[in-house]
Write a protein that holds these residues in place. Sequence first.
Motif, PDB file in Angstrom:
ATOM      1  N   ALA A 182      61.667  29.030  12.630  1.00 27.44           N
ATOM      2  CA  ALA A 182      61.962  27.983  11.648  1.00 27.44           C
ATOM      3  C   ALA A 182      62.626  28.559  10.401  1.00 27.44           C
ATOM      4  O   ALA A 182      63.538  27.954   9.826  1.00 27.44           O
ATOM      5  N   VAL A 183      62.188  29.750   9.979  1.00 26.15           N
ATOM      6  CA  VAL A 183      62.679  30.328   8.734  1.00 26.15           C
ATOM      7  C   VAL A 183      63.952  31.149   8.935  1.00 26.15           C
ATOM      8  O   VAL A 183      64.876  31.100   8.125  1.00 26.15           O
ATOM      9  N   TYR A 184      64.013  31.901  10.042  1.00 25.31           N
ATOM     10  CA  TYR A 184      65.160  32.779  10.310  1.00 25.31           C
ATOM     11  C   TYR A 184      65.728  32.519  11.714  1.00 25.31           C
ATOM     12  O   TYR A 184      65.747  33.410  12.565  1.00 25.31           O
ATOM     13  N   PRO A 185      66.182  31.301  11.976  1.00 21.78           N
ATOM     14  CA  PRO A 185      66.624  30.962  13.341  1.00 21.78           C
ATOM     15  C   PRO A 185      67.798  31.795  13.837  1.00 21.78           C
ATOM     16  O   PRO A 185      67.908  32.052  15.045  1.00 21.78           O
ATOM     17  N   LEU A 186      68.681  32.234  12.943  1.00 18.40           N
ATOM     18  CA  LEU A 186      69.878  32.960  13.363  1.00 18.40           C
ATOM     19  C   LEU A 186      69.724  34.477  13.281  1.00 18.40           C
ATOM     20  O   LEU A 186      70.644  35.205  13.640  1.00 18.40           O
ATOM     21  N   LYS A 187      68.580  34.936  12.826  1.00 18.36           N
ATOM     22  CA  LYS A 187      68.351  36.381  12.720  1.00 18.36           C
ATOM     23  C   LYS A 187      68.125  36.977  14.111  1.00 18.36           C
ATOM     24  O   LYS A 187      67.487  36.365  14.973  1.00 18.36           O
ATOM     25  N   THR A 188      68.644  38.179  14.338  1.00 17.51           N
ATOM     26  CA  THR A 188      68.449  38.831  15.629  1.00 17.51           C
ATOM     27  C   THR A 188      66.976  39.196  15.794  1.00 17.51           C
ATOM     28  O   THR A 188      66.412  39.938  14.982  1.00 17.51           O
ATOM     29  N   ALA A 189      66.374  38.671  16.847  1.00 21.40           N
ATOM     30  CA  ALA A 189      64.954  38.896  17.101  1.00 21.40           C
ATOM     31  C   ALA A 189      64.738  39.981  18.148  1.00 21.40           C
ATOM     32  O   ALA A 189      63.854  40.833  17.998  1.00 21.40           O
ATOM     33  N   VAL A 190      65.555  39.952  19.210  1.00 23.36           N
ATOM     34  CA  VAL A 190      65.344  40.849  20.351  1.00 23.36           C
ATOM     35  C   VAL A 190      66.670  41.448  20.785  1.00 23.36           C
ATOM     36  O   VAL A 190      67.666  40.731  20.940  1.00 23.36           O
ATOM     37  N   ILE A 191      66.664  42.763  21.002  1.00 20.62           N
ATOM     38  CA  ILE A 191      67.835  43.479  21.505  1.00 20.62           C
ATOM     39  C   ILE A 191      67.436  44.179  22.798  1.00 20.62           C
ATOM     40  O   ILE A 191      66.404  44.854  22.865  1.00 20.62           O
ATOM     41  N   HIS A 192      68.254  43.997  23.828  1.00 19.30           N
ATOM     42  CA  HIS A 192      68.003  44.668  25.110  1.00 19.30           C
ATOM     43  C   HIS A 192      69.346  45.005  25.747  1.00 19.30           C
ATOM     44  O   HIS A 192      70.012  44.129  26.303  1.00 19.30           O
ATOM     45  N   GLY A 193      69.776  46.254  25.603  1.00 17.46           N
ATOM     46  CA  GLY A 193      71.100  46.613  26.095  1.00 17.46           C
ATOM     47  C   GLY A 193      72.151  45.821  25.342  1.00 17.46           C
ATOM     48  O   GLY A 193      72.198  45.831  24.114  1.00 17.46           O
ATOM     49  N   THR A 194      72.968  45.099  26.088  1.00 17.20           N
ATOM     50  CA  THR A 194      73.995  44.261  25.462  1.00 17.20           C
ATOM     51  C   THR A 194      73.474  42.867  25.115  1.00 17.20           C
ATOM     52  O   THR A 194      74.179  42.087  24.490  1.00 17.20           O
ATOM     53  N   GLN A 195      72.264  42.555  25.529  1.00 20.77           N
ATOM     54  CA  GLN A 195      71.685  41.239  25.236  1.00 20.77           C
ATOM     55  C   GLN A 195      71.204  41.168  23.794  1.00 20.77           C
ATOM     56  O   GLN A 195      70.664  42.132  23.256  1.00 20.77           O
ATOM     57  N   ARG A 196      71.414  40.003  23.174  1.00 19.86           N
ATOM     58  CA  ARG A 196      70.940  39.734  21.826  1.00 19.86           C
ATOM     59  C   ARG A 196      70.360  38.324  21.800  1.00 19.86           C
ATOM     60  O   ARG A 196      71.004  37.370  22.221  1.00 19.86           O
ATOM     61  N   PHE A 197      69.122  38.204  21.334  1.00 17.47           N
ATOM     62  CA  PHE A 197      68.501  36.889  21.195  1.00 17.47           C
ATOM     63  C   PHE A 197      68.144  36.673  19.730  1.00 17.47           C
ATOM     64  O   PHE A 197      67.516  37.535  19.098  1.00 17.47           O
ATOM     65  N   THR A 198      68.563  35.545  19.178  1.00 23.11           N
ATOM     66  CA  THR A 198      68.136  35.179  17.831  1.00 23.11           C
ATOM     67  C   THR A 198      66.695  34.677  17.913  1.00 23.11           C
ATOM     68  O   THR A 198      66.159  34.435  19.009  1.00 23.11           O
ATOM     69  N   TYR A 199      66.082  34.476  16.744  1.00 20.41           N
ATOM     70  CA  TYR A 199      64.719  33.954  16.767  1.00 20.41           C
ATOM     71  C   TYR A 199      64.678  32.536  17.342  1.00 20.41           C
ATOM     72  O   TYR A 199      63.702  32.148  18.000  1.00 20.41           O
ATOM     73  N   ALA A 200      65.732  31.758  17.120  1.00 19.97           N
ATOM     74  CA  ALA A 200      65.781  30.413  17.712  1.00 19.97           C
ATOM     75  C   ALA A 200      65.835  30.503  19.228  1.00 19.97           C
ATOM     76  O   ALA A 200      65.146  29.758  19.942  1.00 19.97           O
ATOM     77  N   GLN A 201      66.640  31.428  19.758  1.00 21.95           N
ATOM     78  CA  GLN A 201      66.748  31.598  21.212  1.00 21.95           C
ATOM     79  C   GLN A 201      65.465  32.176  21.802  1.00 21.95           C
ATOM     80  O   GLN A 201      65.023  31.761  22.878  1.00 21.95           O
ATOM     81  N   PHE A 202      64.888  33.133  21.102  1.00 25.31           N
ATOM     82  CA  PHE A 202      63.627  33.728  21.528  1.00 25.31           C
ATOM     83  C   PHE A 202      62.560  32.638  21.647  1.00 25.31           C
ATOM     84  O   PHE A 202      61.845  32.535  22.657  1.00 25.31           O
ATOM     85  N   HIS A 203      62.462  31.808  20.631  1.00 19.88           N
ATOM     86  CA  HIS A 203      61.478  30.725  20.627  1.00 19.88           C
ATOM     87  C   HIS A 203      61.738  29.733  21.745  1.00 19.88           C
ATOM     88  O   HIS A 203      60.799  29.266  22.420  1.00 19.88           O
ATOM     89  N   GLU A 204      63.010  29.393  21.974  1.00 22.56           N
ATOM     90  CA  GLU A 204      63.334  28.440  23.042  1.00 22.56           C
ATOM     91  C   GLU A 204      62.924  28.982  24.407  1.00 22.56           C
ATOM     92  O   GLU A 204      62.366  28.259  25.238  1.00 22.56           O
ATOM     93  N   ARG A 205      63.200  30.274  24.662  1.00 21.11           N
ATOM     94  CA  ARG A 205      62.848  30.864  25.954  1.00 21.11           C
ATOM     95  C   ARG A 205      61.318  30.882  26.133  1.00 21.11           C
ATOM     96  O   ARG A 205      60.814  30.626  27.234  1.00 21.11           O
ATOM     97  N   VAL A 206      60.604  31.160  25.069  1.00 26.29           N
ATOM     98  CA  VAL A 206      59.142  31.169  25.136  1.00 26.29           C
ATOM     99  C   VAL A 206      58.613  29.767  25.428  1.00 26.29           C
ATOM    100  O   VAL A 206      57.702  29.585  26.252  1.00 26.29           O
ATOM    101  N   CYS A 207      59.177  28.765  24.757  1.00 31.93           N
ATOM    102  CA  CYS A 207      58.758  27.385  25.001  1.00 31.93           C
ATOM    103  C   CYS A 207      59.051  26.962  26.435  1.00 31.93           C
ATOM    104  O   CYS A 207      58.257  26.247  27.066  1.00 31.93           O
ATOM    105  N   ARG A 208      60.185  27.388  26.951  1.00 36.44           N
ATOM    106  CA  ARG A 208      60.524  27.098  28.353  1.00 36.44           C
ATOM    107  C   ARG A 208      59.500  27.723  29.299  1.00 36.44           C
ATOM    108  O   ARG A 208      59.076  27.115  30.282  1.00 36.44           O
ATOM    109  N   LEU A 209      59.109  28.968  29.007  1.00 40.71           N
ATOM    110  CA  LEU A 209      58.132  29.644  29.853  1.00 40.71           C
ATOM    111  C   LEU A 209      56.801  28.896  29.838  1.00 40.71           C
ATOM    112  O   LEU A 209      56.207  28.642  30.901  1.00 40.71           O
TER     113      LEU A 209
END
Length: 552
Positions: free
Chosen positions: A42-69
């Motif tokens: 909610a506070v930093y949706p566009l901040k990079t949350a997770v890096i894995h090789g060439t993959q980059r997930f923002t906090y908004a994307q990280f949260h969405e994937r968790v909610c999907r799971l």
Amino acid sequence: METLGAELSQDAAAGIYDQGLDRNAANSAPLTPVTFLKRAAAVYPLKTAVIHGTQRFTYAQFHERVCRLASALKRRGLTRGDCIAVMAPNIPPMLEAHYGVPMMGGVLNSLNIRLDARTLAFILEHGEAKVLLTDREFSPVIKEALELTQARPLVVDIDDPLAEGGELLGALTYEDLLAEGDPAETFDDPLDEWQALSLLYTSGTTGNPKGVVYHHRGAYLNAVGNMLTFGLGRDSVYLWTLPMFHCDGWTFTWAVTAANATHVCLRKVDPAVIYPLIRDEGVTHMCGAPIVLTLLAHAPAAVKVKFPQTVDCATGGAAPPSAVIEAMEANGFRVIHLYGLTECYGPATVCAWQDEWAGYDLQKRSGKMARQGVNYLTLEAAVVMDPETMTPVPRDGETLGEIMLRGNTVMKGYLKNPKATAEAFRGGYFHTGDLAVCHPDGYIEVKDRSKDVIISGGENISSLEVEEALYRHPKVLEAAVVARPDEKWGESPCAFVTLHEGESATAEDIIAFCREALAHYKVPRSVVFGPLPKTSTGKIQKFVLRERAAEL
């Protein structure tokens, strides 16, 4: 006023602050680390949350994937209290499971990727796993484990692009599972913050591992303790050199997110990968067993790339030697020594830095830094006590006692093992089994391990489990296993063996036999043949064997 005060008893005076002031949804919410991600997104949706090789997930994307799971698991029929096991290295799905599973009320069971099939089979059955998320690189051992257990979890393959080899075992992949979920679905908070959040297995001192149960409150508080102790902030970048399956990554899986920092994933601990990542991603924090520090300190000069920042590196277990601390400092790291166990969510104490240590020479400074230190802010107490009288030992740096812990960041107990739970909590403290002294400044220093656990590369190895395997060898009459100092692993198992009369065997024979029965990291690296020293009552004198092993 005096008359009024005299008329009111203490109980009555206290009671007026409770009357009509009840706990409700407006003034109370169960503590759960799941809220850390909700806030970060909610506070930093566009901040990079997770890096894995060439993959980059923002906090908004990280949260969405968790909610999907969480949603997908719920739609698959999983309910509150169901166990979801994960066999994976430090990759995004492993991190996501630390949020998605507790979000829907499930219990996360992070599996040690170094375990053998037989132990994994026991864990899956004992923990009653309903779903198993498994990285394809570990398909050989998981396939064997599934054949050995009566557990029948839904198998979901994690097809990580950086995985090496392996086959797909399940009916669907992890990404397929996420596609089944609705990111807009909502979930209730835990019924109580004491609700089980995760299940982790520790070998302890018996052959069968014990299931340690964490609750939401403990995970929340220990994560906050880590954030404060390690100085994590919004600009921090945390490299995952510590396995997430170890005490749920010592709860840094949640602490890094609580700080709105960045997670940098890492499949394997390899200095040739770690040094460039530190430079390229601006890593500021990392954790690991002493072996990780040794690998980095003694890495070839060709892979030791320079980086401008100082990296805080927390280590646990046996203290690294002064030469390693010196080499780490020379390469841009600042070492912080922590102490803890699986039963206390990882770190429970920290060797808190004192300013005057900066003026000490390396040997004296290392001696101070190598101590296990003082309790975390979020732990009620860490004391050294006589286990019989339950009284603190003198602060003389000499009198031995047992480290005991008490507070909100101690486990609920051992799953399906009330006897072991009661013994662990005897006298109102958690008994660690570690023998230590308390120095005049109040800092704790571990001196020995009363349970004969061997710590090799950060992994606990039960000497009894290894001895049990040795006793199954048809030529072995007696066996005892102790820790031997190991330059690379810190400690390694050393077996002392007496053969049946007239039999002969080589060390290679014994080691090969153990490799068939044990995970490879538990296999003795040294075998010594001959009679075993015993007391008058026939008990093997392991302290004598430890002295012999140290001289080999």
